[in-house]
Enzyme design. Structure first.
Site, short mmCIF file in Angstrom:
data_model
loop_
_atom_site.label_atom_id
_atom_site.label_comp_id
_atom_site.label_asym_id
_atom_site.label_seq_id
_atom_site.Cartn_x
_atom_site.Cartn_y
_atom_site.Cartn_z
N LYS A 150 -6.16 -42.16 3.83
CA LYS A 150 -6.51 -43.14 4.86
C LYS A 150 -5.82 -44.45 4.52
O LYS A 150 -5.78 -44.84 3.33
CB LYS A 150 -8.03 -43.31 4.90
CG LYS A 150 -8.53 -44.24 6.00
CD LYS A 150 -10.07 -44.28 6.03
CE LYS A 150 -10.62 -45.16 7.14
NZ LYS A 150 -12.09 -45.19 7.16
N SER A 192 -14.37 -44.05 11.57
CA SER A 192 -13.09 -44.70 11.61
C SER A 192 -11.97 -43.90 10.96
O SER A 192 -10.80 -44.19 11.21
CB SER A 192 -13.20 -46.06 10.91
OG SER A 192 -13.48 -45.87 9.53
N SER A 208 -18.08 -42.90 8.72
CA SER A 208 -16.65 -42.73 9.02
C SER A 208 -15.95 -41.55 8.40
O SER A 208 -14.79 -41.29 8.72
CB SER A 208 -15.89 -44.00 8.65
OG SER A 208 -16.07 -44.93 9.66
N1 GLN Z 1 -18.79 -46.68 13.07
C1 GLN Z 1 -19.42 -47.51 12.10
C2 GLN Z 1 -18.91 -48.92 12.27
O1 GLN Z 1 -18.24 -49.15 13.18
C3 GLN Z 1 -19.13 -46.99 10.71
C4 GLN Z 1 -17.74 -47.18 10.30
C5 GLN Z 1 -17.45 -46.70 8.91
O2 GLN Z 1 -18.18 -45.87 8.37
N2 GLN Z 1 -16.42 -47.27 8.33
O3 GLN Z 1 -19.18 -49.78 11.50
#
Ligand code: GLN
Length: 485
Positions: free
Chosen positions: A78, A153, A177
């Site tokens: 990532k 994400s 995420s």
């Molecule tokens: N979707 C969640 C957010 O927008 C979690 C994102 C993540 O785990 N990085 O914060």
């Protein structure tokens, strides 16, 4: 089957028996990338030349009989983990040209284990999002349905594994995420216990919630990846000095007598009926394997989203203060003075979702509001953590859906941040409590979209997750089904 379709453990066997070498595997993966990346867009940047050089080195090691856990295996990262000498953007314009001078600890560990990196995968900007639509570098598509999001994400990392554009990948999970995109793309994703995997070199979003973990094609590969990346790191202050068990030892233990908690608060309105059906089938399946399901209660569940959306933005607003046009990346031009440069750089460098979080976080931390918001949220967070401690007195692991819905259409939730935030309703509590979680494929909708089941365990009990997920996976037998790309 072609080489890019295989798992780490299948490739390891072929390598050990001398049937294939790393260059063959890397060639196969890049051929696959050439064929499908135009439609999937899982990557932000590639490390192709480097990958072939490393593959040649791996081939030499293989010939010398020096074979580590990941020798010659193509892995994607990532774009939030720092890679020395390679672009690391975090999906943001503000880091569009950032080349770190050091490797993250996970990157070092993967290198030591012989991994060959293919490139850096797409993600929501600064890991804020659930769909990989907020990236500065375009949208990643779900390999199972190209008009749908891959989740987020870490959508690029999930999609790259699902589309066979790498063998396994690394993601980060602050509120879901890793697990949510794993569920939506039909792959395995694990968020380890907070402190289990070093965050050194992980670009910070919300430091008390962030954790790095693997995406893999099956649970055995998850165990192999965890063996490599877990462990104490003296450079990271929240890293925990505990021994790491051999996670592969949990793969074939079975689950006879295992007690699986089903939290009654998780079967809420708004959850897709096909998801509920798939989880009910999963419950029956694990009972058939000798486990028993018991109803449990996590009474503070309804506060999780509210608590997360104070704590995560508050920590993000502080972590993101460093992007000011001076130290890293993008700098706006034609500025009158220093303040003007800061303003113009941050206005043009960050996207809408990141700005929204910075504003919420700055507000929550501002003088006079700290007690009412961050402090209060931290207190409720302690209650959420206690819910899990109480629940684990009555069960070994907890089973929930990973996501309330399968992959949604691109654009469907972009104008409604609250709807988007709801896609993490089942994953966020795990990060607040610091416990580990795994998402494993548990079925498909009638339209052919993957559905994931989430298992949760107590702190540092990743082994139990591997044990139950592995037993379930063998029974579910979904691995043959592949996206039609
Ligand atoms: N979707 C969640 C957010 O927008 C979690 C994102 C993540 O785990 N990085 O914060």
């Amino acid at each position: 089957m072609e080489l890019h379709q295989l798992t780490i453990h299948e490739l390891q066997k072929l390598i050990r028996s001398g049937k294939v070498n790393s260059s063959d595997i890397v060639k196969s993966v890049f051929k696959r990338i050439d064929a499908v990346e135009g439609s999937v867009h899982a990557y932000i940047s590639f490390m192709k030349e480097y990958a072939f050089e490393e593959a040649a080195k791996a081939d030499r090691s293989i010939r010398e009989g020096n074979i580590q856990a990941l020798t010659g295996i193509p892995i994607a990262l990532k774009d939030i983990v720092c890679t020395k000498g390679f672009l690391t953007t975090c999906g943001s314009r503000i880091l569009y040209n950032y080349i770190p001078p050091y490797d993250a600890t996970v990157v070092e560990k993967l290198k030591e284990a012989g991994a060959v990196f293919t490139g850096k995968t797409n993600m929501d900007e600064f890991a804020m999002g659930s769909s990989t639509e907020t990236s500065h570098f375009g949208i990643t598509k779900n390999p199972w349905a190209l008009d749908r999001i891959p989740g987020g994400s870490s959508g690029g990392s999930a999609a790259s594994v699902a589309a066979d554009e790498c063998i396994a990948s690394i993601g980060s999970d602050t509120g879901g995420s890793i697990r949510q995109p794993a569920a939506l793309c039909g792959v395995v994703g694990m968020k380890p216990t907070y402190g289990r995997v070093s965050r050194y070199g992980l670009i910070a979003f919300a430091s008390s919630l962030d954790q790095i973990g693997p995406f893999t094609k099956d649970v055995e590969d998850c165990a192999i990846m965890m063996n490599v990346i877990a462990g104490y790191d003296p450079r990271e202050s929240t890293s925990v000095p505990l021994d790491v068990p051999d996670y592969t030892a949990f793969l074939s233990r079975g689950i006879d007598g295992c007690k699986v908690g089903i939290p009654k608060e998780y079967f809420i309105e708004g959850i897709d009926p096909e998801v509920t059906e798939a989880i009910s089938r999963a419950m029956k399946a694990i009972e058939g394997l000798g486990a028993s399901c018991v109803e449990i209660s996590l009474p503070h569940t309804e506060y999780c989203l509210a608590v997360y959306y104070i704590i995560a933005p508050a920590e993000a607003s502080s972590n993101l203060a460093r992007y000011d046009g001076v130290k890293y990346g993008f700098r706006a031009e034609d500025c009158r003075d220093l303040m003007d440069m800061y303003k113009k750089t941050r206005s043009a460098g960050f996207g809408a979702e990141v700005k929204r979080r910075i504003m919420i976080g700055t507000y929550a931390l501002s003088s006079g509001y700290y007690d009412a918001y961050y402090k209060k949220a931290s207190q409720v967070r302690a209650l959420i953590k206690r819910d899990f401690e109480e629940a684990f007195k009555d069960c070994d692991v907890i089973l929930t859906p990973t996501s309330p819905t399968p992959a949604f259409k691109i654009g469907e939730k972009m104008d409604d941040p609250l709807q988007m935030y709801l896609s993490d309703i089942f994953t966020i509590s795990t990060n607040l409590a610091g416990i580990p979680g795994i998402s494993v494929p548990c079925g498909f909708t009638r339209q052919g979209l993957p559905i994931g089941a989430q298992f949760l365990a107590g702190h540092f009990e990743e082994g139990k997750l591997i044990q139950i997920a592995s037993a379930f996976e063998k029974h579910a037998n979904l691995k043959q089904r592949r996206p039609d790309l």
